[in-house]
Design an enzyme around this catalytic site. Structure first.
Site, short mmCIF file in Angstrom:
data_model
loop_
_atom_site.label_atom_id
_atom_site.label_comp_id
_atom_site.label_asym_id
_atom_site.label_seq_id
_atom_site.Cartn_x
_atom_site.Cartn_y
_atom_site.Cartn_z
N ASP A 84 -0.03 8.53 -8.73
CA ASP A 84 -0.83 8.19 -9.90
C ASP A 84 -2.25 8.74 -9.76
O ASP A 84 -2.63 9.32 -8.74
CB ASP A 84 -0.86 6.66 -10.06
CG ASP A 84 -1.28 6.23 -11.46
OD1 ASP A 84 -1.38 7.10 -12.35
OD2 ASP A 84 -1.50 5.02 -11.66
N ASP A 121 0.84 -1.19 0.00
CA ASP A 121 0.00 0.00 0.00
C ASP A 121 0.89 1.25 0.00
O ASP A 121 1.86 1.34 0.75
CB ASP A 121 -0.89 -0.02 1.24
CG ASP A 121 -1.83 1.16 1.29
OD1 ASP A 121 -1.51 2.13 1.97
OD2 ASP A 121 -2.89 1.10 0.63
N ALA A 122 0.55 2.24 -0.85
CA ALA A 122 1.37 3.44 -0.97
C ALA A 122 1.43 4.22 0.34
O ALA A 122 2.48 4.76 0.70
CB ALA A 122 0.82 4.33 -2.09
#
Length: 821
Positions: free
Chosen positions: A593, A575-576
């Protein structure tokens, strides 16, 4: 009433815990499965604790009240425990990151430790209350099942309140306080009622087969049940939790996958559990419990076999749910679809555990304490099975068998589990008939033969991967490849390659020497491939869906120039948010993104805390760019994103990614450290680029929009505690009232932002870019004469090689062919 209230409160706090755990430990599928398993395992331990309470408490109702009050206090303490344990885990994150299994195990341990005090108390509630209320020989099959039904229906109400009302109105902390307050009220009510309850001496209990003597019934500790009953209790938990996870994934393939949608699945499942228990309760005086148990298991198995075909028929071959009417029409349509497709499985499955309680009464000591202890044992095994279902169904069954095969596997387990109780209650011949009927249903409906994905008309399916993270499909469309997630979300393709690469190039051009580059969300890798032209020392790609990274590496090497296999590239499957918070690394450029704002968990990638974490990971002079899909945001939602970004970067600068009128994208950009206005107006050009808007200095300048001032948008701020964007976007993008921030609305904001910018933002190139965008917006709105005039003004301000003497450009395709001459 007390037990129903405890069900409402318990599901409120547990729903909020799941959100907090996702924020703290990440939204990766493995992390979600581990944290969910931790919750139910804690309750399994609580059920065992409740067994001892049921046997030994002199006033079980007082014990119930004390446990409920303690659960209220522990619920409030859970966020603090989670913060402390997460901070400890973060210190080991870099060491664990190369070992995904160990990282998942560590996250599950953190979730278990943080929630254990509260889950132990919640798991012990049912046995304590059963000990206080059950008395006669049929009360486990009657009153006990009725209490179980009320608790489940209360849980459905609690899940609905948490999802649809409390989170948006009270925020995370206020909602958690509300759930804890309800628990405290229930505990206070039980303690007050316990003053009128008589003292009951503790006894040592043992189970006996029907007809055993009373002396044998009280001879030993603890009560023992036939092993097959315990096994079926575990099967019931495994099947019900696995089915809910698999059904949620199936519904996610045809819906917008918002938090509302997943909350609705939970509400439907809990309602079915309550209704199934009420049905068994209504038949308690007439039914033969072992036969009812066998029939419920067999019917559930057959219904699982039929689910894939029925779901395909109900959705028109996995077509996305489309509702033209405004909110809440979409939610109601989704709930109707969930009920129509999942209730035929969930309702008979919901009859299994209540039937087990009724059947267990035949093997239990004839006392309220005996029934309570038996129910505690069954609840513990049921919870352990549920934990196994939460872990294994998405992470093992789906990758190995596919979604439909996994559901069929659950059906086979139910069908096999039905044979013994049917054989005991009726005869082995009837058990054989049930097995043959189930096999016939399997052969007729062929669940494994149902298509897993929907291929759009004119497209060809090239590759497909099913996993816990979703369905990843590679499609051939118009001669090029595209990547599709869960049947409806295109992550990128060859047709949009110019704009995708620009998303990577532009942030890198804003930094004088980008050595360490981080991309949050890699998709096909087209944006990340831009980094190869800037010769950085390292490129880090963070992707939450493993199948996306695998598909991009294998099928999109042409589009991403082999960036996944470049020796400078590191791919992180996580997970970012978790990576940004816990990683000790520093980067020169971080690129976010385009994230879909209404999907569950995606709103947190627009929160003030996330942007603050991004700033913390930047090196001195580092640049962070968050791309925004304006065609998926309303003006209010855009303002929320800007205001949240401004929390970390006080003067957000905005760049456009194209000149589209109907589907534009934009980037919020910020720099760490002292910045000069001219830093944003004099970015480097990319010599030799095939994209003339990057190769020419005036082209890069024309992409500059200006400086944002969130106060001018009247925006709110997205925070982890008050996730307004996620809920707002889920509503605004589910019906006909959707108003994306595109066209003239975006053009008007761009002009205002240009005036807010530094004096040098009024240079010809910047003004020319703004006019080109306005011309495209006018063209898209049908005002072609005004569009032609504005386009001519833009062309006069921009160098001839960009417009007048240049061929039509894909990033302004809506007007160029018509107005270019």
């Amino acid at each position: 009433a007390l037990f129903a209230l405890s069900g409402v409160a318990a599901l409120i706090v547990q729903t909020l815990w799941l959100r907090e755990l996702r924020l703290a430990l990440g939204g990766a599928s493995a992390a979600i499965s581990a944290t969910l398993a931790a919750l139910v395992i804690g309750q399994a331990g609580g059920a065992r604790l409740g067994e001892r309470v049921a046997q030994r408490a002199t006033n079980p109702l007082r014990a119930f009240g004390a446990l409920t009050a303690f659960a209220a206090l522990a619920s409030l303490a859970t966020p603090h425990l989670l913060g402390a344990t997460t901070a400890l885990l973060d210190t080991q994150y870099a060491a664990l990151l190369p070992h995904p299994a160990l990282l998942t195990l560590a996250r599950g341990a953190v979730a278990l430790l943080a929630t254990l005090p509260a889950t132990l108390a919640l798991g012990a509630l049912a046995p304590a209350l059963f000990a206080a209320t059950l008395g006669g020989p049929r009360t486990l099959a009657g009153t006990g099942v009725g209490l179980y039904a009320l608790n489940a229906l209360g849980g459905a109400a609690g899940a609905a309140l948490a999802t649809f009302v409390l989170m948006e109105r009270l925020g995370l902390r206020g909602s958690l306080a509300c759930g804890a307050a309800l628990l405290a009220i229930g505990g206070a009510g039980a303690l007050a009622a316990s003053r009128r309850a008589g003292r009951v001496p503790p006894v040592a209990l043992a189970s006996t087969e029907p007809g055993a003597s009373d002396a044998a019934a009280h001879s030993a500790l603890p009560p023992a049940l036939p092993r097959w009953l315990l096994q079926l209790a575990a099967l019931s938990g495994f099947g019900s939790f696995a089915a809910q996870a698999l059904f949620a994934q199936a519904l996610g393939r045809v819906s917008n996958a918002s938090g509302y949608a997943f909350g609705a699945v939970l509400v439907v499942a809990l309602t079915c559990i309550g209704l199934g228990a009420l049905f068994i309760y209504s038949r308690s005086r007439r039914a033969r419990p072992q036969l009812a148990l066998g029939v419920a298991l067999a019917v559930t198995g057959g219904a699982c076999f039929a689910f894939p075909a029925a779901f395909g028929a109900a959705t028109g071959g996995l077509a996305g749910l489309a509702v033209p009417d405004p909110w809440p029409a979409y939610l109601l349509a989704f709930v109707a679809l969930a009920v129509a497709t999942t209730a035929p499985v969930l309702l008979p499955a919901a009859c299994v555990f209540p039937s087990l309680l009724a059947a267990a009464a035949l093997f239990s000591p004839r006392s309220g304490r005996g029934f309570a202890a038996v129910s505690a044992r069954l609840l513990a095994w049921n919870a352990l099975g549920a934990g196994a279902g939460a872990l294994l169904a998405p992470s093992v069954l789906v990758p190995v068998l596919g979604l439909w095969g996994a559901i069929a596997f659950i059906g086979a387990a139910y069908l096999l589990g039905s044979l013994r109780p049917i054989a005991r209650a009726a005869s082995p011949r009837f058990a054989l008939y049930a097995a043959l009927l189930g096999a016939l249903i399997f052969v007729v409906v062929r669940p494994g033969a149902q298509p897993a994905s929907r291929v759009p008309p004119g497209a060809r399916l090239v590759a497909l991967e099913e996993s816990a993270a979703g369905l990843v499909a590679v499609l051939e469309v118009d001669g090029g490849l595209a990547l599709q997630l869960d049947n409806h979300y295109l992550l990128g393709g060859a047709r949009d390659r110019v704009r995708q690469e620009r998303q990577g190039h532009l942030p890198l051009l804003l930094h004088p020497n980008p050595e360490r580059v981080l991309f949050l969300g890699s998709a096909t890798g087209s944006s990340a491939s831009a980094a190869l032209a800037h010769t950085p020392a390292s490129i880090t790609l963070v992707e939450i869906v493993p199948g996306v990274a695998r598909a991009a590496r294998r099928w999109f090497r042409g589009e991403n120039r082999g960036v996944y296999d470049d020796p400078r590239t590191r791919v992180v499957v996580d997970d970012a948010r978790s990576f940004l918070r816990a990683s000790p690394e520093r980067f020169d450029v971080i690129v976010g993104d385009l994230f879909v704002p209404w999907q569950a968990g995606a709103g947190s990638l627009y929160s003030a805390e996330h942007f603050a974490n991004a700033r913390a990971r930047l090196a001195g002079g580092g640049v962070f760019c968050q791309w925004l899909p304006l065609y998926q945001l309303t003006g209010q939602e855009f303002g929320i994103a800007v205001d949240s970004f401004a929390h970390a970067f006080p003067t957000p600068e905005i760049f456009r990614g194209d000149f589209y009128g109907t589907s534009p994208i934009a980037a919020l950009c910020g720099r760490k450290g002292a910045e000069r206005p001219e830093d944003w107006l004099a970015p480097r050009a990319l010599a030799g680029s095939h994209d003339r808007w990057l190769a020419h200095p005036s082209g890069v300048a024309s992409l500059y929009v200006g400086r944002a001032r969130a106060s001018e948008l009247g925006a709110l701020r997205e925070t982890d505690a008050a996730p307004v964007l996620e809920f707002l976007a889920a509503r605004s993008h589910s019906g006909s009232l959707r108003e994306p921030y595109t066209g003239l609305a975006w053009a008007r904001f761009a002009e205002l932002a240009r005036r807010n910018g530094p004096e040098r933002s009024r240079v010809p190139a910047v003004e020319g870019g703004a006019l080109l965008q306005t011309a495209s917006a006018l063209f898209a709105s049908g005002r072609k004469a005004e569009a032609a005039d504005t386009f001519a003004r833009a062309a006069a301000l921009l160098p001839p090689e960009l417009v007048r003497d240049a061929p039509p450009d894909a990033s302004a395709a809506e007007l160029w062919h018509t107005l270019g001459d």
